[in-house]
Design a protein around this motif. Structure first.
Motif, PDB file in Angstrom:
ATOM      1  N   GLY A   1      -1.754   5.390   1.911  1.00 47.81           N
ATOM      2  CA  GLY A   1      -0.986   4.147   1.992  1.00 47.81           C
ATOM      3  C   GLY A   1      -0.616   3.794   3.419  1.00 47.81           C
ATOM      4  O   GLY A   1      -0.614   2.610   3.792  1.00 47.81           O
ATOM      5  N   ILE A   2      -0.301   4.806   4.219  1.00 45.02           N
ATOM      6  CA  ILE A   2       0.017   4.558   5.638  1.00 45.02           C
ATOM      7  C   ILE A   2      -1.201   3.989   6.357  1.00 45.02           C
ATOM      8  O   ILE A   2      -1.084   3.032   7.133  1.00 45.02           O
ATOM      9  CB  ILE A   2       0.492   5.861   6.308  1.00 45.02           C
ATOM     10  N   TYR A   3      -2.359   4.568   6.098  1.00 46.26           N
ATOM     11  CA  TYR A   3      -3.588   4.091   6.748  1.00 46.26           C
ATOM     12  C   TYR A   3      -3.920   2.673   6.304  1.00 46.26           C
ATOM     13  O   TYR A   3      -4.205   1.795   7.146  1.00 46.26           O
ATOM     14  CB  TYR A   3      -4.735   5.037   6.407  1.00 46.26           C
ATOM     15  N   ALA A   4      -3.858   2.419   4.990  1.00 49.31           N
ATOM     16  CA  ALA A   4      -4.208   1.089   4.478  1.00 49.31           C
ATOM     17  C   ALA A   4      -3.225   0.034   4.986  1.00 49.31           C
ATOM     18  O   ALA A   4      -3.632  -1.052   5.412  1.00 49.31           O
ATOM     19  CB  ALA A   4      -4.229   1.103   2.955  1.00 49.31           C
ATOM     20  N   GLY A   5      -1.926   0.347   4.954  1.00 56.34           N
ATOM     21  CA  GLY A   5      -0.940  -0.606   5.434  1.00 56.34           C
ATOM     22  C   GLY A   5      -1.065  -0.888   6.920  1.00 56.34           C
ATOM     23  O   GLY A   5      -0.927  -2.037   7.360  1.00 56.34           O
ATOM     24  N   SER A   6      -1.345   0.153   7.698  1.00 54.57           N
ATOM     25  CA  SER A   6      -1.501  -0.038   9.143  1.00 54.57           C
ATOM     26  C   SER A   6      -2.700  -0.917   9.459  1.00 54.57           C
ATOM     27  O   SER A   6      -2.638  -1.777  10.354  1.00 54.57           O
ATOM     28  CB  SER A   6      -1.654   1.326   9.834  1.00 54.57           C
ATOM     29  N   VAL A   7      -3.781  -0.736   8.723  1.00 52.13           N
ATOM     30  CA  VAL A   7      -4.964  -1.581   8.941  1.00 52.13           C
ATOM     31  C   VAL A   7      -4.672  -3.023   8.552  1.00 52.13           C
ATOM     32  O   VAL A   7      -5.041  -3.973   9.269  1.00 52.13           O
ATOM     33  CB  VAL A   7      -6.159  -1.035   8.135  1.00 52.13           C
ATOM     34  N   LEU A   8      -3.984  -3.223   7.411  1.00 55.08           N
ATOM     35  CA  LEU A   8      -3.690  -4.577   6.946  1.00 55.08           C
ATOM     36  C   LEU A   8      -2.742  -5.316   7.878  1.00 55.08           C
ATOM     37  O   LEU A   8      -2.745  -6.553   7.903  1.00 55.08           O
ATOM     38  CB  LEU A   8      -3.078  -4.516   5.539  1.00 55.08           C
ATOM     39  N   VAL A   9      -1.946  -4.589   8.650  1.00 52.96           N
ATOM     40  CA  VAL A   9      -1.031  -5.235   9.596  1.00 52.96           C
ATOM     41  C   VAL A   9      -1.693  -5.384  10.959  1.00 52.96           C
ATOM     42  O   VAL A   9      -1.640  -6.456  11.577  1.00 52.96           O
ATOM     43  CB  VAL A   9       0.286  -4.437   9.716  1.00 52.96           C
ATOM     44  N   PHE A  10      -2.323  -4.331  11.460  1.00 45.81           N
ATOM     45  CA  PHE A  10      -2.852  -4.340  12.827  1.00 45.81           C
ATOM     46  C   PHE A  10      -4.013  -5.315  12.989  1.00 45.81           C
ATOM     47  O   PHE A  10      -4.083  -6.040  13.997  1.00 45.81           O
ATOM     48  CB  PHE A  10      -3.295  -2.930  13.216  1.00 45.81           C
ATOM     49  N   VAL A  11      -4.922  -5.340  12.019  1.00 40.02           N
ATOM     50  CA  VAL A  11      -6.135  -6.166  12.158  1.00 40.02           C
ATOM     51  C   VAL A  11      -5.803  -7.659  12.267  1.00 40.02           C
ATOM     52  O   VAL A  11      -6.258  -8.333  13.202  1.00 40.02           O
ATOM     53  CB  VAL A  11      -7.115  -5.884  11.005  1.00 40.02           C
ATOM     54  N   PRO A  12      -5.007  -8.244  11.355  1.00 39.44           N
ATOM     55  CA  PRO A  12      -4.687  -9.669  11.552  1.00 39.44           C
ATOM     56  C   PRO A  12      -3.725  -9.928  12.706  1.00 39.44           C
ATOM     57  O   PRO A  12      -3.759 -11.001  13.315  1.00 39.44           O
ATOM     58  CB  PRO A  12      -4.059 -10.085  10.212  1.00 39.44           C
ATOM     59  N   ALA A  13      -2.863  -8.934  13.013  1.00 37.51           N
ATOM     60  CA  ALA A  13      -1.883  -9.144  14.080  1.00 37.51           C
ATOM     61  C   ALA A  13      -2.542  -9.228  15.448  1.00 37.51           C
ATOM     62  O   ALA A  13      -2.090  -9.982  16.309  1.00 37.51           O
ATOM     63  CB  ALA A  13      -0.843  -8.027  14.070  1.00 37.51           C
ATOM     64  N   ILE A  14      -3.622  -8.477  15.664  1.00 35.51           N
ATOM     65  CA  ILE A  14      -4.245  -8.455  16.995  1.00 35.51           C
ATOM     66  C   ILE A  14      -4.945  -9.776  17.303  1.00 35.51           C
ATOM     67  O   ILE A  14      -5.112 -10.138  18.467  1.00 35.51           O
ATOM     68  CB  ILE A  14      -5.233  -7.272  17.104  1.00 35.51           C
ATOM     69  N   GLY A  15      -5.328 -10.520  16.274  1.00 28.44           N
ATOM     70  CA  GLY A  15      -5.958 -11.815  16.503  1.00 28.44           C
ATOM     71  C   GLY A  15      -5.074 -12.988  16.115  1.00 28.44           C
ATOM     72  O   GLY A  15      -5.561 -14.113  16.007  1.00 28.44           O
ATOM     73  N   GLU A  16      -3.788 -12.727  15.919  1.00 26.60           N
ATOM     74  CA  GLU A  16      -2.855 -13.778  15.491  1.00 26.60           C
ATOM     75  C   GLU A  16      -2.729 -14.861  16.562  1.00 26.60           C
ATOM     76  O   GLU A  16      -2.653 -14.580  17.758  1.00 26.60           O
ATOM     77  CB  GLU A  16      -1.493 -13.159  15.205  1.00 26.60           C
TER      78      GLU A  16
ATOM     79  N   PRO B   1       0.815  -1.228   0.000  1.00 30.23           N
ATOM     80  CA  PRO B   1       0.000   0.000   0.000  1.00 30.23           C
ATOM     81  C   PRO B   1       0.844   1.271   0.000  1.00 30.23           C
ATOM     82  O   PRO B   1       0.480   2.257  -0.654  1.00 30.23           O
ATOM     83  CB  PRO B   1      -0.829  -0.122   1.287  1.00 30.23           C
ATOM     84  N   LEU B   2       1.965   1.254   0.732  1.00 27.44           N
ATOM     85  CA  LEU B   2       2.841   2.426   0.737  1.00 27.44           C
ATOM     86  C   LEU B   2       3.438   2.656  -0.641  1.00 27.44           C
ATOM     87  O   LEU B   2       3.513   3.802  -1.115  1.00 27.44           O
ATOM     88  CB  LEU B   2       3.955   2.239   1.769  1.00 27.44           C
ATOM     89  N   TYR B   3       3.864   1.598  -1.282  1.00 28.73           N
ATOM     90  CA  TYR B   3       4.431   1.730  -2.635  1.00 28.73           C
ATOM     91  C   TYR B   3       3.398   2.282  -3.613  1.00 28.73           C
ATOM     92  O   TYR B   3       3.709   3.153  -4.437  1.00 28.73           O
ATOM     93  CB  TYR B   3       4.938   0.373  -3.113  1.00 28.73           C
ATOM     94  N   SER B   4       2.166   1.777  -3.507  1.00 24.19           N
ATOM     95  CA  SER B   4       1.099   2.256  -4.394  1.00 24.19           C
ATOM     96  C   SER B   4       0.829   3.747  -4.197  1.00 24.19           C
ATOM     97  O   SER B   4       0.568   4.473  -5.160  1.00 24.19           O
ATOM     98  CB  SER B   4      -0.171   1.449  -4.155  1.00 24.19           C
ATOM     99  N   ALA B   5       0.887   4.210  -2.951  1.00 21.06           N
ATOM    100  CA  ALA B   5       0.629   5.630  -2.670  1.00 21.06           C
ATOM    101  C   ALA B   5       1.822   6.504  -3.058  1.00 21.06           C
ATOM    102  O   ALA B   5       1.650   7.597  -3.632  1.00 21.06           O
ATOM    103  CB  ALA B   5       0.308   5.815  -1.192  1.00 21.06           C
ATOM    104  N   ILE B   6       3.038   6.054  -2.772  1.00 22.63           N
ATOM    105  CA  ILE B   6       4.230   6.860  -3.062  1.00 22.63           C
ATOM    106  C   ILE B   6       4.460   6.964  -4.567  1.00 22.63           C
ATOM    107  O   ILE B   6       4.918   8.005  -5.063  1.00 22.63           O
ATOM    108  CB  ILE B   6       5.462   6.248  -2.358  1.00 22.63           C
ATOM    109  N   GLU B   7       4.123   5.917  -5.312  1.00 21.46           N
ATOM    110  CA  GLU B   7       4.352   5.926  -6.752  1.00 21.46           C
ATOM    111  C   GLU B   7       3.520   6.997  -7.454  1.00 21.46           C
ATOM    112  O   GLU B   7       3.919   7.520  -8.510  1.00 21.46           O
ATOM    113  CB  GLU B   7       4.029   4.542  -7.327  1.00 21.46           C
ATOM    114  N   LYS B   8       2.363   7.345  -6.872  1.00 22.15           N
ATOM    115  CA  LYS B   8       1.469   8.325  -7.498  1.00 22.15           C
ATOM    116  C   LYS B   8       1.861   9.766  -7.188  1.00 22.15           C
ATOM    117  O   LYS B   8       1.231  10.696  -7.705  1.00 22.15           O
ATOM    118  CB  LYS B   8       0.039   8.077  -7.028  1.00 22.15           C
ATOM    119  N   ILE B   9       2.853   9.975  -6.344  1.00 19.55           N
ATOM    120  CA  ILE B   9       3.240  11.336  -5.959  1.00 19.55           C
ATOM    121  C   ILE B   9       3.931  12.018  -7.130  1.00 19.55           C
ATOM    122  O   ILE B   9       4.796  11.428  -7.798  1.00 19.55           O
ATOM    123  CB  ILE B   9       4.167  11.311  -4.726  1.00 19.55           C
TER     124      ILE B   9
END
Length: 311
Positions: A234-249, A196-204
């Motif tokens: 990208g920061i928001y999307a990446g943080s959600v994709l990491v935090f949500v599965p990690a909290i129930g890992e 997600p970060l790459y996708s957002a940074i590439e559009k800058i």
């Protein structure tokens, strides 16, 4: 007879007009979400309000028919009360939040420079670098976690190297703690932050950075005033994709964290398969779902309202 056939044909024609290709495309994911997300959640909610029972299934029914055509509804709120009063469950929630939050921050700090470097690289090397990020997914998840056991164990590679060069006198306790769980989660979910970060940074538009340099801005100031704000989606999307599965890992804390690392995933597993207390496990799952989904949905809704207000 002909009038009935004409009515049936006209009725089918009206339905066919309403069922357009766009409606079918919308209906397919809606049906999928209903069958595999909403229905299981409703089943969990039903189980969470029942009582434990030594039977099959191991919980009581919420609705019972009594004699004389009487309907009895029994809702047990004790499963939810235990979660907020028992120290073990509170500790599990706190530990899960700390591990998931720490892992998300570390993934962001490590993933942002990597995503920025990939986005700024030439077209020739960009595809190679992206392939290297995806490469770990070609190996089994369990094999990769077991590889970390070989690295972090007292007789593992890291302790062996440190002791060989006489940097330590005794093996470090790198396993069976929250540190090992965080390391495993960071390793497993780092690609979900990078993409997600790459996708957002590439559009800058990098002409903005060049304009900032022309106006006398330092590279660091231009980075934090232009690149970081424009990378916010990208920061928001990446943080959600990491935090949500990690909290129930469950797998990573179980293999690397050991018995001392008590997380929600382990508590749910223990209640389902150890204590056979399905109502308690279901209430744990529902509370975790509410804690994760509702803040994300609220934040997303506020974003949509801001975008509509700008328009």
């Amino acid at each position: 007879m002909y009038r009935i056939e004409e009515r049936i044909i006209s009725w089918i024609t009206e339905i066919a007009k309403k069922i357009s290709g766009r409606n079918i495309l919308i209906a397919i994911p809606s049906i999928w979400i209903f069958l595999f997300f909403i229905c299981p959640c409703l089943i969990l909610v039903k189980i969470s309000f029942s009582e434990s029972l030594i039977a099959s299934p191991p919980y009581t029914s919420l609705i019972d028919w009594m004699s004389g055509y009487m309907l009895q509804v029994r809702i047990n709120l004790g499963n939810y009360m235990v979660l907020f009063t028992d120290e073990m469950y509170i500790k599990g929630f706190v530990t899960s939040i700390l591990i998931a939050g720490t892992s998300t921050i570390c993934c962001l700090m490590m993933g942002f420079p990597m995503a920025y470097a990939i986005a700024r690289s030439s077209e020739k090397f960009r595809s190679i670098l992206l392939m290297l990020v995806v490469l770990p997914f070609w190996t089994s998840f369990l094999i990769r976690i077991y590889a970390w056991i070989m690295l972090l164990s007292p007789c593992g590679f890291i302790n062996s190297i440190l002791m060989k060069f006489h940097l330590i006198n005794a093996p470090l306790q790198l396993m069976n703690n929250s540190f090992a769980a965080c390391v495993g989660i960071i390793y497993a979910y780092l690609p979900f932050m990078i993409f997600p970060l790459y996708s957002a940074i590439e559009k800058i538009d990098y002409s903005l950075i060049e304009a900032a340099h022309d106006l006398g801005s330092s590279p660091i100031r231009a980075f934090f005033s232009i690149v970081v704000p424009l990378s916010a989606p990208g920061i928001y999307a990446g943080s959600v994709l990491v935090f949500v599965p990690a909290i129930g890992e469950f797998v990573i804390p179980e293999l690397l964290g050991g018995a001392q690392t008590l997380t929600i995933g382990r508590l749910v597993w223990n209640e389902f398969f150890g204590n056979m207390s399905w109502p308690t496990a279901a209430s744990l799952s529902i509370v975790l779902l509410i804690f994760v989904v509702f803040p994300i949905a609220f934040t997303q809704r506020r974003k949509e309202i801001k975008l509509l207000s700008r328009d």
